[in-house]
Structure formats: structure tokens, C-alpha cells
Design a protein around this motif. Structure first.
Motif, PDB file in Angstrom:
ATOM      1  N   CYS A   1      27.376 -33.836   7.852  1.00  0.00           N
ATOM      2  CA  CYS A   1      26.000 -35.047   6.970  1.00  0.00           C
ATOM      3  C   CYS A   1      25.941 -35.826   7.497  1.00  0.00           C
ATOM      4  N   GLN A   2      26.246 -36.573   8.541  1.00  0.00           N
ATOM      5  CA  GLN A   2      26.607 -37.821   8.404  1.00  0.00           C
ATOM      6  C   GLN A   2      25.919 -37.415  10.294  1.00  0.00           C
ATOM      7  N   LYS A   3      25.849 -36.381  10.640  1.00  0.00           N
ATOM      8  CA  LYS A   3      24.855 -36.054  12.014  1.00  0.00           C
ATOM      9  C   LYS A   3      23.734 -36.157  11.425  1.00  0.00           C
ATOM     10  N   LEU A   4      22.772 -35.603  10.414  1.00  0.00           N
ATOM     11  CA  LEU A   4      22.296 -35.426  10.022  1.00  0.00           C
ATOM     12  C   LEU A   4      21.413 -36.465   9.502  1.00  0.00           C
ATOM     13  N   ASN A   5      22.580 -37.520   9.126  1.00  0.00           N
ATOM     14  CA  ASN A   5      22.439 -38.984   8.673  1.00  0.00           C
ATOM     15  C   ASN A   5      21.743 -38.379   6.909  1.00  0.00           C
ATOM     16  N   CYS A   6      22.822 -38.345   5.881  1.00  0.00           N
ATOM     17  CA  CYS A   6      21.908 -37.563   4.562  1.00  0.00           C
ATOM     18  C   CYS A   6      22.956 -37.635   3.989  1.00  0.00           C
ATOM     19  N   LYS A   7      23.292 -37.557   2.514  1.00  0.00           N
ATOM     20  CA  LYS A   7      24.596 -38.113   1.819  1.00  0.00           C
ATOM     21  C   LYS A   7      25.466 -36.421   0.857  1.00  0.00           C
ATOM     22  N   PRO A   8      26.685 -37.028   1.501  1.00  0.00           N
ATOM     23  CA  PRO A   8      27.154 -35.036   0.960  1.00  0.00           C
ATOM     24  C   PRO A   8      27.131 -35.245  -0.796  1.00  0.00           C
ATOM     25  N   ILE A   9      26.991 -34.147  -0.992  1.00  0.00           N
ATOM     26  CA  ILE A   9      27.145 -33.504  -1.875  1.00  0.00           C
ATOM     27  C   ILE A   9      28.154 -33.546  -2.703  1.00  0.00           C
ATOM     28  N   PRO A  10      28.783 -34.347  -3.793  1.00  0.00           N
ATOM     29  CA  PRO A  10      29.494 -34.284  -5.052  1.00  0.00           C
ATOM     30  C   PRO A  10      30.174 -32.934  -5.566  1.00  0.00           C
ATOM     31  N   LYS A  11      29.065 -32.453  -5.578  1.00  0.00           N
ATOM     32  CA  LYS A  11      29.198 -31.067  -6.480  1.00  0.00           C
ATOM     33  C   LYS A  11      29.421 -29.571  -5.464  1.00  0.00           C
ATOM     34  N   VAL A  12      29.491 -30.092  -3.838  1.00  0.00           N
ATOM     35  CA  VAL A  12      30.042 -29.307  -3.115  1.00  0.00           C
ATOM     36  C   VAL A  12      31.314 -29.351  -2.866  1.00  0.00           C
ATOM     37  N   PHE A  13      31.490 -30.375  -2.883  1.00  0.00           N
ATOM     38  CA  PHE A  13      32.219 -31.368  -1.926  1.00  0.00           C
ATOM     39  C   PHE A  13      33.927 -30.540  -3.400  1.00  0.00           C
ATOM     40  N   LYS A  14      33.812 -30.571  -4.823  1.00  0.00           N
ATOM     41  CA  LYS A  14      34.037 -29.785  -6.277  1.00  0.00           C
ATOM     42  C   LYS A  14      34.652 -28.922  -5.771  1.00  0.00           C
ATOM     43  N   GLN A  15      33.314 -27.847  -5.447  1.00  0.00           N
ATOM     44  CA  GLN A  15      33.361 -26.143  -5.358  1.00  0.00           C
ATOM     45  C   GLN A  15      34.415 -26.049  -4.265  1.00  0.00           C
ATOM     46  N   ILE A  16      33.578 -26.563  -3.072  1.00  0.00           N
ATOM     47  CA  ILE A  16      34.792 -26.231  -2.201  1.00  0.00           C
ATOM     48  C   ILE A  16      36.774 -26.550  -1.962  1.00  0.00           C
ATOM     49  N   GLN A  17      36.921 -27.646  -2.831  1.00  0.00           N
ATOM     50  CA  GLN A  17      38.383 -27.215  -2.793  1.00  0.00           C
ATOM     51  C   GLN A  17      38.642 -26.951  -3.169  1.00  0.00           C
ATOM     52  N   ASP A  18      37.518 -26.347  -4.452  1.00  0.00           N
ATOM     53  CA  ASP A  18      38.254 -24.988  -5.915  1.00  0.00           C
ATOM     54  C   ASP A  18      38.427 -23.793  -5.238  1.00  0.00           C
ATOM     55  N   LEU A  19      37.975 -23.223  -3.820  1.00  0.00           N
ATOM     56  CA  LEU A  19      38.265 -21.899  -3.263  1.00  0.00           C
ATOM     57  C   LEU A  19      39.988 -21.564  -2.947  1.00  0.00           C
ATOM     58  N   LYS A  20      39.609 -20.133  -3.636  1.00  0.00           N
ATOM     59  CA  LYS A  20      41.020 -19.850  -3.231  1.00  0.00           C
ATOM     60  C   LYS A  20      41.808 -18.969  -1.914  1.00  0.00           C
ATOM     61  N   ASP A  21      40.092 -17.851  -2.443  1.00  0.00           N
ATOM     62  CA  ASP A  21      40.108 -16.962  -0.948  1.00  0.00           C
ATOM     63  C   ASP A  21      39.241 -17.128  -1.215  1.00  0.00           C
ATOM     64  N   LEU A  22      39.296 -17.197   0.399  1.00  0.00           N
ATOM     65  CA  LEU A  22      37.982 -17.416   1.875  1.00  0.00           C
ATOM     66  C   LEU A  22      37.522 -16.024   2.660  1.00  0.00           C
ATOM     67  N   THR A  23      38.888 -14.645   2.263  1.00  0.00           N
ATOM     68  CA  THR A  23      38.313 -13.742   3.485  1.00  0.00           C
ATOM     69  C   THR A  23      37.291 -12.919   2.290  1.00  0.00           C
ATOM     70  N   GLN A  24      37.280 -12.735   0.527  1.00  0.00           N
ATOM     71  CA  GLN A  24      36.552 -12.103  -0.128  1.00  0.00           C
ATOM     72  C   GLN A  24      34.861 -13.464  -0.587  1.00  0.00           C
ATOM     73  N   ARG A  25      34.288 -12.915  -0.528  1.00  0.00           N
ATOM     74  CA  ARG A  25      33.338 -13.010  -2.038  1.00  0.00           C
ATOM     75  C   ARG A  25      33.224 -14.295  -3.261  1.00  0.00           C
ATOM     76  N   ASN A  26      33.451 -15.433  -3.048  1.00  0.00           N
ATOM     77  CA  ASN A  26      33.754 -16.357  -4.113  1.00  0.00           C
ATOM     78  C   ASN A  26      32.779 -16.038  -5.422  1.00  0.00           C
ATOM     79  N   GLU A  27      32.779 -16.514  -6.502  1.00  0.00           N
ATOM     80  CA  GLU A  27      31.434 -16.587  -7.523  1.00  0.00           C
ATOM     81  C   GLU A  27      31.340 -17.019  -7.346  1.00  0.00           C
TER      82      GLU A  27
END
Length: 661
Positions: free
Chosen positions: A110-136
Motif C-alpha cells: 500500500c505504501q509503494k502504490l500510494n494507497c490507503k490500506p483497507i481496515p477490513k482486510v487487516f481485521k480479517q487477516i488477523q483472524d486467520l488461524k490456519d494458513l496451510t488450508q483455504r480459509n472461509e
């Protein structure tokens, strides 16, 4: 005079010879270059001959050496390819990745492309549990995604896969949509993709979506409702649907595909083998060209199971085309939704004629059409002849008591109907009474939807009658539900008993093998004694009789008693009285015949007691072998019956006749 002229001519000739020797070359020198062209020189010799020589050498040897020096050489095969580059692994960034690494990578993008990060993306990434399989799910509904925001999401997609990616109402444009679709195709990011309500995807966006549909092997569900699919974009999607990819569910509600786009899609879907559900609601499909295309689609595609055409303008004329395709659907189409298509009683004739031919149609929804009582009367005969309809929707179809009586006749005749929706109709006391009587015959209908409040009657007492009839109908549904549950439990027990019979058969074979291995000496001794001494055979018979008498109680020898559960025929017990080896089988069979004949002659009381349980069920000895054969076939395999002695051909055991518990 003549002599002088001859002298002058001779002098002129000598002068000409001197001039030619100093200024011109020999004709042979001009021919040398072309004579030097050999077939082995190939194209290079031809290119040299086509170019005029700048300096012609005075001698032939000089010309030959110059042409030999102008040769073209090519490198060897090993030197032509200097190197190769392996294709990039799309998941090289996803190995041993952590949530913090994903967040940092997304923040840096986001810094490189000069755009604002999406808060909803941050929140959903923080809630990820298992990164080896497909998340919901990665849900971005309502977020405004421009091209730079879409590009920054690549840092997420290259590290995490999802089952659902929701991009509904994200205001995607052509550039952003193209970028996202390329990412999802390359990284196999989603199995379910929602791009609905994005009205500015454009031609390039649909082109990228079609490429994604054609190339990806994971995308199964695509929701594009309320996203315009116009004439110049439809060919790309049609070309992708012509190939049987992984896509099985396609939502195209309110996409404006009436006309040429639908023609292209229907033509392509005739060759598609994987699509199972097609939703085309609210597209203003007409009763002529559009309905004809749908009818032709049903004639050739037997893989689509759900076809949703609600809220269109099919009309009775269009229903005729669709019914022509329905007649070809011997298998395939399971659900047909014709809700609110301006159908009347005239169209029910076409539908009634097509229903007897369809063997797979289970759900038919005709709600919010002016079917009327006359239309239901036409439809009744087709429904009765169909025998596959499980769910029928007739909500708000302008029915009265007369139409309810026709439906009651169908309920009484149908052994399979599970659900019936008759809400928003003027069904009063007479119609409810007919439906109540139908429940006395029908045992399959589990749910009948009717208006909860009674309809207005001229006689006030009829209102209470309606309430009572509604309660009776509800009780009938509950009764059928209980019966269906009991039937399911019974079938489950039957399946379990069949599996237990198979297990018992395996145990029997194993025990026979163990008995043969443990007592080989006893078999030989018994066989010799039976062949030489009559008294020994009598003692054996007495032992067998004692074993038969012990069958009703607890078996004295657990290793020799085999219990087999036979569905529908009771619990059977087989008593193993003798084990023989294959070489002695014929001898032992003849011996058994002799023993039984002597026992019949003597008519001892013990022998009478053995015969009694076998003869009691049928009271005739002629049918006894067939009964034994049928009873024991599943437990012991093919066998031969000799009076009361049952010899199994797939083992070495002699089994006495089964005793019914």
C-alpha cells in the motif's frame, strides 16, 4: 589498290586485338562464379549469385577463392539454446508464512502504490488461524476498490487462499477488475467468487473474468447478478462456458442478457458438461427468441439440474418452447422455477403434456402466475402421470376451493409428494375439507403451506370449521413425518443387519479354517473309523443328535457354533459337527448318506426330534431343500444339500440343517 586496302585492314585488326587484351576479361572468367555454385551451398549461393560482383578478378583462381570465403555457418544444437528459465512458482511466498508477514507485506504494498490500506482486510487477516488450508472468506462488500487497491491485494492472495471472495458492490472498473481476476486465476485464490452489483466492469473486465473461468481449476461458483453483460462482452463469457471447466454454479440475474447474449450463452452451454445450476432471473426474457433458446438448451444439455427463470416474461408462448425441451429431459433437470412469468391456464396444457416424459424433475414452482382453477385441472393429470414431483409451488395462483379439490386428488394419488405451497389463495372450508380427506390416504406429504388465518365466510361457524381443518392438516403432516422417520430407521437397521451378515460370513470362514488347522488328526481318525466300523458311525450320529438338541440353549462349543443374522428371515444358527479335508469329501458324503438312510430305517426318537423343527414351518418335505438353500446361500455361498446334511462347496464343513430360534 587492293593490296593497300588489305594492308590497312590488317593493321586495324592488330590494333583491335591489343585493345581487347588490355581492357576486357575472358568469357571463361565471367562464367566461373556461376560454375562455382553447387547445390550444397543452398540459399547463400543463390543470394551471392543475385548480387552483381563489384570487382571481377582477372583470373579464375582468384574468383573461386573469394566465393569460397563467403560461407555461412550455424552453431551446433548444443549452442543454439544458451539457457532456460523455470516458470515461477505462484506459491513460493506462501511457504511457512505467518500472519505478521502477510500484514507487513500488505502494508508495504500500500505504501509503494500510494494507497490507503483497507481496515477490513487487516481485521480479517488477523483472524486467520490456519494458513496451510483455504480459509472461509475474504469479505470486501461495500469497499471502494480502485486499481491501486486491487494491486495491493496481490500480497494477500499470493500467500493465502480462500473459499469465498466477496467483491459485491466494490465499484470495480475495467483495470481493477482485470487485475483482480488475473490474481484469482493465477493464485487459485477462491472457489466461490461474488462480483455482483459492479456495473462498471466493462469489456476488458469481462474478458479477464472469462479467462479466469476458462483457466482456473478451483472456481466452482460465480455470482455476477446485477452486473451488466452486454453484447460486446457476452462472446468472451460464451467462449469460456463452451469449455467444460470447473464452474458448476452461475448467477446471472439482472444482467441484461436478453437477445443476442442469451443466444450465445445457450449455444455455448449445449456443450458444457459441468455446469449444474443456472440462474437467469429478472432478465426480461421474452416468450419468443429467448424462450426458444432455452428450449433448445434443454434438448441438448442433460447436466443442468437447477434452472431459475423467475420474474421474466416467458408467457404461455414461451412455456411451449420450454416444455418441448422438458420432454427431452429424461434425466438431468431437477428444479424448474417459473415464478411470476405471466403464465395462464392456457400454458398449463403444455406443461401437463411434458410432465409425463420427465423422470428427474422434483421441484416445480409456478407461484405468482394466473394459473386458476382451470389451469390446475389441466395440470392435475400431468402431475399424477409424472411420478417424480416431490415439491410443488402454487402460491398466489388464484386458486379457490375448486382448485383445492383438484390438488387434493393429486395428493391422494401421489406416493412421493413431500411439500406443497398453496399460500395466498382463496381456499375456504370446502377446499380445506378436501385436503383433509386426502391426508387419510396420503402418507408422504410432510409439509403443506396454507394461510394461517381462516378466510372470510358468509356463515360465521365455518370460520371455526376452517381452524379445525387446518389443525387436522397440520396433524396429518406430523403423522407423516413420524412415519417417514420410522421408515428411515427401519431401513437403517436393515442396512446394518446386511453388514452384520457379511461380517458373520467372514467369521464363519475363519473359524472353519481354524478348525481344519487344529484337528487334522481327528479328521483322519474319524474318517477311517466311519469307513470301517458301523458302531463308530452310530456313535457319531448320537453325538450329532446331542449337538442338535443343544442348539436352542447356549452352545456347548463356541468354536463350532456360527451365528448368522439374515434380514427378513430371523436369526439362524449353524452347528458345525464335522470338518473334512477336500480329498475325503466324496467319501464323507457317501458315508453321510448311509448314516441318514440307517437312521430313517431305525426311526429312533432322537431322529424324530431333529426332523420336527425342520418340517414344522412348511409341513412338506419336498420344499425343504429349497428353503435351506435360500436361507443359507448368503451365509455359506453356493452349496449342495443332501437330505439333512448341508455341505458347503466353498469350505470343508458339513453343516446340519438350521434351527429357527
Amino acid at each position: 589498290m587492293n593490296c593497300e586496302e588489305q594492308a590497312v585492314d590488317l593493321c586495324n585488326a592488330l590494333d583491335l586485338c591489343n585493345v581487347s587484351e588490355n581492357t576486357t576479361s575472358h568469357p571463361a572468367d565471367e562464367i566461373l562464379p556461376r560454375d562455382g555454385l553447387l547445390p550444397a551451398d543452398g540459399g547463400q549461393g543463390e543470394r551471392d549469385a543475385a548480387q552483381p560482383p563489384e570487382d571481377v578478378p582477372a583470373s579464375g583462381s582468384g574468383a573461386g577463392s573469394k566465393h569460397r570465403s563467403k560461407r555461412v555457418t550455424f552453431p551446433s544444437d548444443e549452442d543454439i539454446v544458451s539457457g532456460a528459465v523455470e516458470p515461477k512458482d505462484p506459491w513460493r511466498h506462501a511457504q511457512n508464512v505467518t500472519v505478521e508477514e502477510i500484514l507487513n507485506a500488505y502494508r508495504q504494498a500500500c505504501q509503494k502504490l500510494n494507497c490507503k490500506p483497507i481496515p477490513k482486510v487487516f481485521k480479517q487477516i488477523q483472524d486467520l488461524k490456519d494458513l496451510t488450508q483455504r480459509n472461509e472468506c475474504l469479505e470486501l462488500k461495500g469497499e471502494k476498490l480502485d486499481y491501486r487497491s486491487c494491486e495491493s491485494l496481490e500480497e494477500v492472495f499470493k500467500r493465502v487462499q480462500f473459499k469465498v471472495v466477496d467483491l459485491e458492490q466494490t465499484n470495480l472498473d475495467e483495470d481493477g477488475a482485470s487485475a483482480l481476476f488475473d490474481m484469482i486465476e493465477y493464485y487459485e485464490s477462491a472457489t466461490h467468487l461474488n462480483i455482483s452489483s459492479n456495473k462498471h466492469i466493462g469489456t476488458r473486465g469481462w474478458q479477464a473474468a472469462a479467462h479466469m473461468m476458462r483457466k482456473t481449476s478451483s472456481l466452482q461458483y460465480l455470482d455476477a447478478r446485477n452486473t451488466p453483460l452486454l453484447d460486446h462482452s457476452a462472446p468472451f463469457v460464451a467462449r469460456a462456458l463452451r469449455i467444460s471447466g470447473s464452474l458448476s454454479v452461475l448467477h446471472l440475474e439482472n444482467t441484461g442478457i436478453s437477445g443476442r447474449p442469451l443466444m450465445l450463452l445457450a449455444t455455448a452451454l449445449k456443450m458444457n458438461m459441468n455446469l449444474r445450476e443456472l440462474y437467469l432471473a429478472e432478465n426480461k426474457l421474452n416468450g419468443l427468441q429467448d424462450s426458444a433458446q432455452l428450449g433448445n438448451l434443454l434438448k441438448f444439455n442433460y447436466n443442468i439440474q437447477i434452472l431459475d427463470l423467475r420474474n421474466n416474461h416467458i408467457l404461455d408462448s414461451g412455456l411451449a418452447y420450454i416444455c418441448e425441451g422438458l420432454k427431452e429431459q429424461r434425466k438431468g433437470l431437477v428444479t424448474l422455477v417459473l415464478w411470476n412469468n405471466q403464465l395462464t391456464h392456457n400454458g398449463m396444457g403444455y406443461l401437463a403434456a411434458a410432465l409425463p416424459f420427465t423422470q428427474s424433475l422434483e421441484t416445480l414452482n409456478l407461484g405468482h402466475n394466473a394459473v386458476g382453477n382451470e389451469g390446475v385441472h389441466k395440470l392435475k393429470d400431468g402431475l399424477i402421470a409424472n411420478r417424480s414431483i416431490l415439491r410443488l409451488g402454487l402460491a398466489s395462483t388464484k386458486l379457490s376451493c375448486e382448485g383445492a379439490v383438484a390438488i387434493a386428488e393429486f395428493i391422494a394419488e401421489s406416493p412421493r409428494i413431500l411439500r406443497l405451497d398453496m399460500r395466498e389463495n382463496e381456499i375456504k372450508t370446502g377446499g380445506l375439507m378436501a385436503l383433509t380427506l386426502a391426508f387419510k390416504v396420503n402418507t408422504s406429504l410432510l409439509r403443506l403451506d396454507l394461510d394461517r388465518e381462516p378466510k372470510k365466510e358468509t356463515v360465521k361457524s365455518f370460520i371455526e370449521t376452517q381452524r379445525a381443518l387446518l389443525a387436522d392438516i397440520q396433524n396429518g403432516c406430523k403423522r407423516n413425518f413420524i412415519l417417514a422417520k420410522e421408515k428411515e430407521e427401519t431401513e437403517q437397521k436393515m442396512r446394518q443387519s446386511v453388514s452384520m451378515a457379511e461380517i458373520a460370513t467372514e467369521d464363519q470362514t475363519q473359524e472353519d479354517e481354524d478348525a481344519s488347522a487344529e484337528k487334522p488328526e481327528e479328521e483322519n481318525t474319524t474318517g477311517q473309523g466311519d469307513a470301517t466300523d458301523e458302531d463308530d458311525s452310530d456313535s457319531d450320529t448320537e453325538d450329532e443328535d446331542a449337538a442338535e438338541d443343544a442348539v436352542p440353549g447356549a452352545p456347548a462349543s463356541p468354536g463350532r457354533c456360527i451365528s448368522v443374522s439374515s434380514p427378513g428371515r430371523g436369526h439362524k444358527i449353524f452347528m458345525v459337527t464335522r470338518v473334512e479335508s477336500p480329498p475325503e469329501q466324496q467319501q464323507m458324503t457317501a458315508l453321510a448318506k448311509g448314516v441318514s438312510e440307517r437312521a430313517a430305517e431305525s426311526q429312533t426318537p432322537t431322529q424324530t426330534n431333529i426332523k420336527a423343527p425342520l418340517d414344522a414351518p412348511s409341513n412338506q418335505t419336498a420344499s425343504e431343500p429349497s428353503t435351506l438353500t435360500q436361507t443359507n446361500h448368503s451365509a455359506c455361498g453356493p452349496h449342495k444339500i443332501d437330505e439333512e446334511v448341508l455341505i458347503s462347496s466353498n469350505s470343508t464343513s458339513i453343516l446340519r440343517g438350521p434351527q429357527a430360534l
